[in-house]
Design a protein around this motif. Structure first.
Motif, PDB file in Angstrom:
ATOM      1  N   PHE A  40     118.412 -42.261  72.121  1.00  0.00           N
ATOM      2  CA  PHE A  40     117.788 -42.125  73.437  1.00  0.00           C
ATOM      3  C   PHE A  40     118.672 -42.670  74.548  1.00  0.00           C
ATOM      4  O   PHE A  40     118.396 -42.463  75.719  1.00  0.00           O
ATOM      5  CB  PHE A  40     116.417 -42.819  73.459  1.00  0.00           C
ATOM      6  CG  PHE A  40     115.388 -42.175  72.576  1.00  0.00           C
ATOM      7  CD1 PHE A  40     114.205 -42.825  72.277  1.00  0.00           C
ATOM      8  CD2 PHE A  40     115.595 -40.918  72.036  1.00  0.00           C
ATOM      9  CE1 PHE A  40     113.243 -42.241  71.459  1.00  0.00           C
ATOM     10  CE2 PHE A  40     114.651 -40.318  71.218  1.00  0.00           C
ATOM     11  CZ  PHE A  40     113.468 -40.982  70.928  1.00  0.00           C
ATOM     12  N   THR A  41     119.704 -43.397  74.198  1.00  0.00           N
ATOM     13  CA  THR A  41     120.678 -43.862  75.194  1.00  0.00           C
ATOM     14  C   THR A  41     121.867 -42.914  75.238  1.00  0.00           C
ATOM     15  O   THR A  41     122.426 -42.649  76.305  1.00  0.00           O
ATOM     16  CB  THR A  41     121.159 -45.285  74.844  1.00  0.00           C
ATOM     17  OG1 THR A  41     120.033 -46.141  74.734  1.00  0.00           O
ATOM     18  CG2 THR A  41     122.094 -45.823  75.907  1.00  0.00           C
TER      19      THR A  41
ATOM     20  N   GLY B   9     115.520 -45.933  76.429  1.00  0.00           N
ATOM     21  CA  GLY B   9     116.903 -45.491  76.308  1.00  0.00           C
ATOM     22  C   GLY B   9     117.724 -45.856  77.528  1.00  0.00           C
ATOM     23  O   GLY B   9     118.940 -45.703  77.547  1.00  0.00           O
TER      24      GLY B   9
ATOM     25  N   GLU C 146     122.145 -45.851  70.611  1.00  0.00           N
ATOM     26  CA  GLU C 146     120.905 -45.241  70.148  1.00  0.00           C
ATOM     27  C   GLU C 146     120.824 -43.824  70.686  1.00  0.00           C
ATOM     28  O   GLU C 146     121.344 -43.530  71.752  1.00  0.00           O
ATOM     29  CB  GLU C 146     119.705 -46.047  70.681  1.00  0.00           C
ATOM     30  CG  GLU C 146     119.438 -47.335  69.945  1.00  0.00           C
ATOM     31  CD  GLU C 146     119.142 -47.089  68.480  1.00  0.00           C
ATOM     32  OE1 GLU C 146     119.515 -47.951  67.669  1.00  0.00           O
ATOM     33  OE2 GLU C 146     118.578 -46.033  68.145  1.00  0.00           O
TER      34      GLU C 146
ATOM     35  N   ARG D  53     121.704 -39.910  77.518  1.00  0.00           N
ATOM     36  CA  ARG D  53     121.847 -40.302  78.924  1.00  0.00           C
ATOM     37  C   ARG D  53     123.314 -40.489  79.282  1.00  0.00           C
ATOM     38  O   ARG D  53     123.773 -40.074  80.341  1.00  0.00           O
ATOM     39  CB  ARG D  53     121.047 -41.577  79.185  1.00  0.00           C
ATOM     40  CG  ARG D  53     119.546 -41.382  79.029  1.00  0.00           C
ATOM     41  CD  ARG D  53     118.795 -42.700  79.053  1.00  0.00           C
ATOM     42  NE  ARG D  53     117.384 -42.507  78.747  1.00  0.00           N
ATOM     43  CZ  ARG D  53     116.463 -42.162  79.639  1.00  0.00           C
ATOM     44  NH1 ARG D  53     116.814 -41.987  80.901  1.00  0.00           N
ATOM     45  NH2 ARG D  53     115.203 -41.990  79.291  1.00  0.00           N
TER      46      ARG D  53
ATOM     47  N   ASP E 267     111.841 -35.792  72.701  1.00  0.00           N
ATOM     48  CA  ASP E 267     111.258 -36.929  71.988  1.00  0.00           C
ATOM     49  C   ASP E 267     111.296 -38.186  72.850  1.00  0.00           C
ATOM     50  O   ASP E 267     110.374 -38.989  72.843  1.00  0.00           O
ATOM     51  CB  ASP E 267     112.019 -37.182  70.677  1.00  0.00           C
ATOM     52  CG  ASP E 267     111.505 -36.304  69.547  1.00  0.00           C
ATOM     53  OD1 ASP E 267     112.204 -36.188  68.521  1.00  0.00           O
ATOM     54  OD2 ASP E 267     110.410 -35.737  69.699  1.00  0.00           O
ATOM     55  N   ASN E 268     112.370 -38.355  73.602  1.00  0.00           N
ATOM     56  CA  ASN E 268     112.507 -39.549  74.435  1.00  0.00           C
ATOM     57  C   ASN E 268     111.452 -39.569  75.538  1.00  0.00           C
ATOM     58  O   ASN E 268     110.837 -40.594  75.809  1.00  0.00           O
ATOM     59  CB  ASN E 268     113.918 -39.560  75.043  1.00  0.00           C
ATOM     60  CG  ASN E 268     114.265 -40.871  75.738  1.00  0.00           C
ATOM     61  OD1 ASN E 268     115.319 -40.987  76.353  1.00  0.00           O
ATOM     62  ND2 ASN E 268     113.404 -41.864  75.658  1.00  0.00           N
TER      63      ASN E 268
ATOM     64  N   LYS F 128     114.875 -47.620  66.300  1.00  0.00           N
ATOM     65  CA  LYS F 128     114.763 -47.358  67.731  1.00  0.00           C
ATOM     66  C   LYS F 128     114.752 -45.876  68.086  1.00  0.00           C
ATOM     67  O   LYS F 128     114.519 -45.521  69.236  1.00  0.00           O
ATOM     68  CB  LYS F 128     115.906 -48.045  68.467  1.00  0.00           C
ATOM     69  CG  LYS F 128     115.723 -49.538  68.538  1.00  0.00           C
ATOM     70  CD  LYS F 128     116.777 -50.176  69.399  1.00  0.00           C
ATOM     71  CE  LYS F 128     116.534 -51.667  69.504  1.00  0.00           C
ATOM     72  NZ  LYS F 128     117.633 -52.354  70.179  1.00  0.00           N
ATOM     73  N   ASN F 129     115.020 -44.993  67.100  1.00  0.00           N
ATOM     74  CA  ASN F 129     115.021 -43.580  67.459  1.00  0.00           C
ATOM     75  C   ASN F 129     113.693 -42.895  67.132  1.00  0.00           C
ATOM     76  O   ASN F 129     113.616 -41.679  67.117  1.00  0.00           O
ATOM     77  CB  ASN F 129     116.185 -42.851  66.781  1.00  0.00           C
ATOM     78  CG  ASN F 129     116.091 -42.917  65.270  1.00  0.00           C
ATOM     79  OD1 ASN F 129     115.122 -43.441  64.712  1.00  0.00           O
ATOM     80  ND2 ASN F 129     117.101 -42.409  64.605  1.00  0.00           N
ATOM     81  N   VAL F 130     112.654 -43.686  66.886  1.00  0.00           N
ATOM     82  CA  VAL F 130     111.331 -43.093  66.636  1.00  0.00           C
ATOM     83  C   VAL F 130     110.695 -42.784  67.985  1.00  0.00           C
ATOM     84  O   VAL F 130     110.588 -43.675  68.838  1.00  0.00           O
ATOM     85  CB  VAL F 130     110.440 -44.057  65.828  1.00  0.00           C
ATOM     86  CG1 VAL F 130     109.033 -43.503  65.711  1.00  0.00           C
ATOM     87  CG2 VAL F 130     111.033 -44.292  64.456  1.00  0.00           C
ATOM     88  N   PRO F 131     110.280 -41.524  68.206  1.00  0.00           N
ATOM     89  CA  PRO F 131     109.655 -41.208  69.487  1.00  0.00           C
ATOM     90  C   PRO F 131     108.263 -41.827  69.576  1.00  0.00           C
ATOM     91  O   PRO F 131     107.635 -42.137  68.568  1.00  0.00           O
ATOM     92  CB  PRO F 131     109.572 -39.688  69.487  1.00  0.00           C
ATOM     93  CG  PRO F 131     109.748 -39.272  68.093  1.00  0.00           C
ATOM     94  CD  PRO F 131     110.453 -40.350  67.358  1.00  0.00           C
TER      95      PRO F 131
ATOM     96  N   ILE G 122     111.523 -46.915  72.836  1.00  0.00           N
ATOM     97  CA  ILE G 122     112.397 -47.439  73.883  1.00  0.00           C
ATOM     98  C   ILE G 122     112.605 -46.341  74.922  1.00  0.00           C
ATOM     99  O   ILE G 122     112.431 -45.159  74.627  1.00  0.00           O
ATOM    100  CB  ILE G 122     113.785 -47.867  73.331  1.00  0.00           C
ATOM    101  CG1 ILE G 122     114.444 -46.716  72.561  1.00  0.00           C
ATOM    102  CG2 ILE G 122     113.673 -49.109  72.501  1.00  0.00           C
ATOM    103  CD1 ILE G 122     115.924 -46.923  72.329  1.00  0.00           C
TER     104      ILE G 122
END
Lengths: 232, 533
Positions: free
Chosen positions: B224-225, A174, B222, B228, B93-94, A131-134, A172
């Protein structure tokens, strides 16, 4: 003379400090032979290029030594490192993903798919996209390493210009519903508590002003007037 | 019965509105100074109940409590404004940023405060610094809470823009210091509060990656979380500080604005005259340019330095954050040091000394900036960055050693304009050198140093007739009174409106010192603007 020596010492010190030290360069990519044949597919769709979602889809990667090679090249081949790499489109205007010929400074391949011992054929791995793949466009490359982990050769599932067989990965966001709710609640709390404070203090101020006006109207007996009253 | 025309209030105080005979009031004032609750003040105070000393280890109400509330609120705002940069490798990246997007957001993060700083002075004047600070910090809290919800480039830029409004707490901070501290100590109080507030830019580089790391590893979120979630920290800090300021803060030593009765003998000036004299003084614009290349450079570096170390030297996020934070931490002593050096030089060489010291410090800052861009090795880079940070931040402190002397009448507007100039310098630098892929970050840093050297050289153009300039001696015929009196017209002077300026002129001749500032009674309109960030 003493000050000249000191100046020289300081200059030498500064020169030593700021000298551009040459970092031990890595292997240059342009010197590597493309001796592996690599294939990658989005497993659920059985296609070599398409759209894959992180956390849901997996990549099925297989690689083997190029059978059309005549000389024996794999005597020093020890292991294979398979990586997910950015396609040129995902590198534009993003200097932190730049391709550099010096493999130690190269940032093309951010994610490692697998590291396996070298075999000339029968290599297969299924990799669930984490899930951390951009988000972006990717291809798959495999580096062959010797026992000292120095790159000797490579293979990739796309052509040299990196235009074919590209996989688009959907990331994702996020965001979670709980984060959204918490953010909204705390924002409201901030604004509401501020307004309540201001309102409360304004009302208090009005109350005090009212009381003062009242007292002014009635007239307050000051200390001097009291003293006067007592003595007379 | 009660003599209505004998209402007494000593300047702005919290004294009771009840009418009290004058001789009774005199008796009261000669007794020991007490606060609202009748207890003696913890610090020695003057006739306006402003503190005469600064005791950093004390939290005594109201003076030291105000000092700590002030600088911590300002630090919180710096913390939240510069919270995204250390996490940029994850955020980019996010949200799929390009270099232009990151740079646009960085420019937005220093733009909002231009407007808010200019407005904040008026708000403090009308509603008081306590409300000004609390309202701003609690109204920008929703902007900080919006950061975890951002999903696009535009959203990110908008959120950074709105968060940057919070940097105007510097104005309320300075205003509040000037209300609480005597003119002899207000310079030191202001400089220390401004410097410690700026440290927020350093603290955030250290803390945000650690919080991110904690959330990722301890709570298994994660990436990307996790970033935040990390933003809830600055948001909550905003709310907490806002509430503390509202509950514990106090506008003036004797009470809050709402409880006060303003005395009728305050000199009121008109906005347009003050504005005119501020903008037509060429020195204002020279210092706007030079401040753009000391504070502006500091703000730019706060935005780019963590990413620079992460990308160039391949260190991990937390390490890049620790290195970047040392830049901001130098503010603890570097900024007050700049002011002190300016002050010490002035004792011997007057204003000419102040100008030379400022030019030397800021130029050395430019030199070390160039060297930083040319340094290829990690350890050397860190050393150079530390030296560079000391000079840049000392230059900010030294600039405010000169600014109070540019004008008396328009001090507030001038300070506001110069402060805004700092932000404009940052915007210009980021747009020119860090927005496109044309220059690598290291080239951008080097060019920023070159531009600093170029822009600092305009200091040679500053000339005070009564004190001289860097290259020219003073005009022996002009006195301080002439210089400050010239801001008022003949009629105004004969009406006695310029008396405060004359008083200041006499003081400035005596020492030309950074420490000596005008107290409220001398210049009540804009007394808050004596030092800045």
């Amino acid at each position: 003379m003493a000050c000249c020596h000191k100046l020289l010492a300081v200059t030498v010190l500064f020169a030593a400090l700021f000298q551009a030290t040459e970092v031990e360069g890595g292997v240059r990519f342009s010197t590597l032979e493309r001796n592996l044949v690599v294939n990658a597919q989005i497993q659920s769709q059985n296609v070599s290029s398409g759209v894959a979602k992180v956390g849901v889809d997996s990549l099925a990667v297989q690689w083997n030594l190029n059978s059309s090679l005549e000389i024996e090249v794999d005597s020093e081949y020890a292991s294979v490192k398979v990586k997910l790499c950015f396609a040129p489109k995902s590198q534009i205007d993003r200097g932190w993903r730049k391709t550099d010929d010096d493999l130690q400074r190269d940032n093309t391949c951010p994610k490692e798919i697998a590291t396996k011992l070298y075999r000339s054929e029968g290599n297969f791995v299924v990799w669930r996209i984490p899930k951390n793949v951009p988000g972006g466009e990717y291809f798959v490359r495999a580096y062959v390493l010797d026992t000292q982990a120095v790159e000797l050769a490579y293979g990739q599932n796309t052509d040299d210009a990196k235009t074919t067989n590209l996989i688009t990965i959907i990331p994702i966001t996020g965001r979670l519903p709980s984060i959204d709710i918490a953010g909204i609640v705390l924002s409201l709390f901030s604004v509401v508590s501020l307004c309540s404070f201001l309102l409360a203090e304004t009302l208090l101020d009005e109350k005090i002003r009212f009381q003062n006006d009242l007292l002014n109207h009635i007239g307050v007996i000051g200390p001097r007037a009291l003293a006067f009253a007592f003595t007379n | 019965m009660a003599p209505h025309n004998e209402h007494q209030s000593q300047g702005i105080t919290g004294s009771p509105v009840l009418p009290v005979p004058k001789d009774v009031m005199d008796e009261l004032s000669s007794a020991q100074a007490t606060d609202l609750k009748g207890r003696p003040f913890a610090l020695p105070v003057d006739s306006e109940h402003k503190a005469k000393t600064l005791r950093l280890y004390s939290f005594a109400s109201p003076h030291m409590l105000t000092f700590h509330l002030s600088w911590i609120s300002f630090m919180t705002c710096f913390f939240s404004t510069f919270a995204p940069p250390p996490l940029m490798p994850v955020i980019r990246d996010n949200l799929n940023f390009t270099k232009v997007d990151i740079s646009n957001a960085a420019v937005a993060s220093v733009s909002g405060s231009i407007i808010s700083r200019l407005l904040m002075g008026t708000i403090c004047d009308l509603a008081g610094p306590r409300y000004g600070c609390a309202i701003l910090i609690m109204v920008t809290a929703p902007a900080v809470f919006c950061m975890p919800l951002v999903n696009s480039v535009t959203g990110f830029i908008m959120v950074r823009f709105f968060i940057s409004f919070a940097l105007a707490t510097f104005v309320s901070c300075q205003f509040w210091m000037s209300s609480m501290f005597n003119s002899k100590i207000v310079g030191l109080a202001n400089g220390t509060a401004a410097g410690w507030g700026n440290v927020g830019g350093g603290v955030t580089q250290l803390v945000m990656p650690l919080v991110f790391s904690l959330i990722r590893h301890q709570f298994g979120a994660e990436e990307f979380t996790a970033w935040r979630l990390a933003f809830f920290l600055p948001g909550v800090m905003h709310v907490v500080m806002g509430l503390l300021v509202l509950t514990l803060g106090q506008d003036l030593p004797d009470g809050n604005y709402a409880a006060l009765k303003r005395s009728g003998d305050k000199v009121s000036d008109t906005f347009d005259k003050v504005f005119w004299h501020g903008v037509t003084n060429y020195r204002t614009w020279i210092f706007t340019i030079t401040y753009g290349y000391c504070l502006g450079v500091e703000l730019t570096v706060d935005n780019i330095i963590a990413e620079y170390f992460y990308d160039r030297f391949d260190v991990n996020l937390s390490t890049a954050g620790i290195i970047a934070s040392t830049f901001g931490f130098m503010n603890i002593f570097a900024r007050p040091l700049g002011g002190i050096v300016s002050d010490l030089t002035a004792r011997r060489f007057g204003m000419r000394g102040r100008l030379w010291v400022l030019w030397i410090i800021q130029s050395l800052g430019g030199v070390f900036c160039v060297v930083l861009g040319l340094t290829h090795q990690l350890t050397s880079s860190i050393v150079v960055m530390l030296i560079f940070s000391i000079f840049v931040q000392a230059a900010c402190g030294a600039t405010f050693g000169v600014i109070p002397f540019i004008s008396r009448r328009s001090l507030g507007i001038i300070s506001g304009l110069i402060g805004a100039g700092g932000n404009v310098g940052s915007i210009l630098t980021q747009v020119l050198f860090f927005s496109s892929s044309k220059y690598s970050s290291e080239t951008g840093i080097m060019l920023m140093g070159v531009m600093t050297l170029a822009c600092t050289s305009v200091l040679f153009l500053v000339y005070f007739p009564q004190w001289g300039g860097m290259l020219f001696p003073p005009n022996s015929k002009t006195t301080e009174e002439d210089y400050y009196g010239d801001e008022w017209s003949e009629e105004e002077r004969s009406a006695g409106l310029a008396n405060a300026s004359y008083k200041f002129a006499a003081n400035s001749r005596v020492s030309g010192s950074w420490m000596i500032r005008v107290s409220e009674e001398e210049f009540p309109l804009c007394s808050g603007f004596v030092d800045g960030a």
